[in-house]
Design an enzyme around this catalytic site. Sequence first.
Site, mmCIF file in Angstrom:
data_model
loop_
_atom_site.group_PDB
_atom_site.id
_atom_site.type_symbol
_atom_site.label_atom_id
_atom_site.label_comp_id
_atom_site.label_asym_id
_atom_site.label_seq_id
_atom_site.Cartn_x
_atom_site.Cartn_y
_atom_site.Cartn_z
ATOM 1 N N HIS A 60 -6.872 -3.361 4.805
ATOM 2 C CA HIS A 60 -5.630 -3.551 4.065
ATOM 3 C C HIS A 60 -4.916 -4.723 4.739
ATOM 4 O O HIS A 60 -3.879 -4.565 5.369
ATOM 5 C CB HIS A 60 -4.804 -2.269 4.139
ATOM 6 C CG HIS A 60 -3.587 -2.264 3.266
ATOM 7 N ND1 HIS A 60 -3.338 -3.226 2.320
ATOM 8 C CD2 HIS A 60 -2.530 -1.417 3.215
ATOM 9 C CE1 HIS A 60 -2.197 -2.963 1.717
ATOM 10 N NE2 HIS A 60 -1.690 -1.880 2.248
ATOM 11 N N THR B 91 2.831 -1.465 -2.429
ATOM 12 C CA THR B 91 2.024 -2.680 -2.257
ATOM 13 C C THR B 91 2.004 -3.494 -3.548
ATOM 14 O O THR B 91 2.167 -4.711 -3.538
ATOM 15 C CB THR B 91 0.589 -2.305 -1.842
ATOM 16 O OG1 THR B 91 0.645 -1.527 -0.644
ATOM 17 C CG2 THR B 91 -0.242 -3.548 -1.588
#
Lengths: 303, 303, 303
Positions: C130, C52
């Site tokens: 998320h 990420t």
Amino acid sequence: MKHLIEPLDFTTEEYEEIFRLVDNIIANPGDYSHVCDNKLLASLFFEPSTRTRLSFETAMLRLGGQVIGFSDAGVSSSTKGETLLDTIRVIENYADICAMRHPKEGAALMASKAVKTMPIINAGDGGHFHPTQTLADLITIRHYKKSFDNLTVGLCGDLKFGRTIHSLVRALNRYKNVKFIFISPEELKMPDPFKNFIDEENYTETRDLVSVIDDLDVLYMSRVQKERFVSSDEYERLKDYYILTEEKLKNAKEDMIILHPLPRVNEIAPEVDKDPRAVYFEQTKFGMYGRMALIMKLLEATK
Amino acid sequence: MKHLIEPLDFTTEEYEEIFRLVDNIIANPGDYSHVCDNKLLASLFFEPSTRTRLSFETAMLRLGGQVIGFSDAGVSSSTKGETLLDTIRVIENYADICAMRHPKEGAALMASKAVKTMPIINAGDGGHFHPTQTLADLITIRHYKKSFDNLTVGLCGDLKFGRTIHSLVRALNRYKNVKFIFISPEELKMPDPFKNFIDEENYTETRDLVSVIDDLDVLYMSRVQKERFVSSDEYERLKDYYILTEEKLKNAKEDMIILHPLPRVNEIAPEVDKDPRAVYFEQTKFGMYGRMALIMKLLEATK
Amino acid sequence: MKHLIEPLDFTTEEYEEIFRLVDNIIANPGDYSHVCDNKLLASLFFEPSTRTRLSFETAMLRLGGQVIGFSDAGVSSSTKGETLLDTIRVIENYADICAMRHPKEGAALMASKAVKTMPIINAGDGGHFHPTQTLADLITIRHYKKSFDNLTVGLCGDLKFGRTIHSLVRALNRYKNVKFIFISPEELKMPDPFKNFIDEENYTETRDLVSVIDDLDVLYMSRVQKERFVSSDEYERLKDYYILTEEKLKNAKEDMIILHPLPRVNEIAPEVDKDPRAVYFEQTKFGMYGRMALIMKLLEATK
């Protein structure tokens, strides 16, 4: 697409091309400050190596490119059980080129087989290969000696575990009439498989640095790496065996050059740093220029 | 070539030059976004300090330069036994300027003596110096007070171990008629060597913040740093001794300003953040601008 | 100023705007390589997440912006006892936009309330949200399926702890006639609160992947995350429960697509990677493009 996994992946012609590019970069760095604009280097260090990592990152930034990455496996997904190949396949979606260091031998080769568009540069895979160190070594020698042919090269210290030594010997052995002198204690001798590549008349072995130092054009010192030893007693006994001092340099040629892959611990006395023959700090600069040329070559970037 | 190792390395004239450059950068940031194109900052943090590190990196990036580095000694070569000087000599081959933080006092000074072409900025060396914090403090005070002359400055909290306090006092003491009030518990009093720099009529000492707060033009709060204490009982006993609240601010001047080097733990109550006198977050912005001006000065970069 | 804290912070119209921007970026990446010049992303990872983090950093760099940050709370000021809000207020003085991951649920929301000028992107807050993973999922599905309406979507594996699954279901449920099939062992079933958002006729639950695979347009596999389990015995018992193999794919539609948020451990057999229906590596590329579009939207950057 080409990768650099081990030093002999490049022919001597390809090295020559890199050497010439390095000469041009050094002469006119400004001409190269945008050749990798909009390109991204993934700098993946699954084990720490600050010097090598910063050299790659400097190289890419000085070409106008950018860098993503990590300096430590601790902060990578590998802690969640992901395989190296999955990591590489994801990174390939982000970056244009990848320099990776990994503690496992063969990791970079495996990675190079998983990618389709992203060249892989092996920045060290365990005790195996470290081809950009070899590149730095070759550029340094060529810079000072102009040619590799007919050189006498002494390699001193840990010849058993020193992967940079093994790679350099194999790379230099492709040139004409290079003579090697292997200088080490019995316990850290050059292993047979590496000697077997060399013609018998082209190498000698000795335990005594001083007795051969006057023959050398190049003296390559190496670090006795604690992490390569099983027993720490053995390490303590051997680590100071070959310490280079000004005294030992007395009979060396005036134009001999002293190389070292760094970091050094104490195998070269600090007094030697001021000797004009000591070029191990310049060597790191040549390494950075070599990585610039290498990145350009693998990305087929031109000015 | 000039380094910044301790706050007094710069004359008041040199600080004035930086202050004026900061004013210009704030007024026209766009004019400065390419003044360090093709320049590289090495950001070497041998101990973590996120705020300071990110301030330096922001400063360089906002000038158009690039950054290499590490945030933690754990990922540096020092774990392989390399000396600091060898690390710095290698980095000098990569970068144009270096900001370094190191847990050992004197580390930045040592580094500055080993380099030939790369200016060193001390980003903190143990309990010793932290000159860019002083720079941030001075810029903030000058921004709000226009001049340092004739100010009354209260310094509150840990005056014994607080290196930023020591440096700020020495820097401010070069201006005309600056009065200091040292506010601390007995155990954390300003040490004699630092008081000896100041004319006796220019400082007073007290244990009681409230009784002197109405005299102050500047109140500099400081963190009681756990890592400076030998005993953790002693730390627990003293850490809450001076907590700034709105209640305690009742008699303070309307235009007094409150500074703090951050991070704070609980020595300033969150309610104070909304007080217009609280400028400790603005202070970090001035710190970043100060680092921009400093990098320009040391690299002799101009627009 | 807008933040992205949870997937439903954006309307379907806003998502559509991002999808169209992604299409344009993919078609003409060169048009976007300077839209964030002079902009700085703070990439604050209070817990590691290499994939990420690198996706965000790549996105910003490919827009011409720059990046500061940390990859690990260990090197942040939080070790000195500073609150998250103080950290964010300081970072706001350095950066233009912030992507943050934090182990505490609600951390990004809290941060978004403390800032005045810097948009916050939640890059994961504990088991909570998320949203950029959801963004990646949606872009991938839309790319292959053109529309979300009338899709049958299977979600397989850990439906209890899998936050990406929960978010995706809520986001897809806003489109017309999307059918969900929840495939999991009893112990890892979709929790009631998430099922309550969906019309009863629009979902079914089963333990058996093979019996429903021929109905699916999209199969979303998920990792059984060790870190979500209290007992490691329980983890060992359940982790291999649903492993996708070529054998199990025999009756799946030819144009079904297989997604996975990655990293995978062994829940998808490596043989499946070569199946044209496997798009989980492409998904990471779409995630990166989605983050480019998101950063542009929040910074109101245009070409």
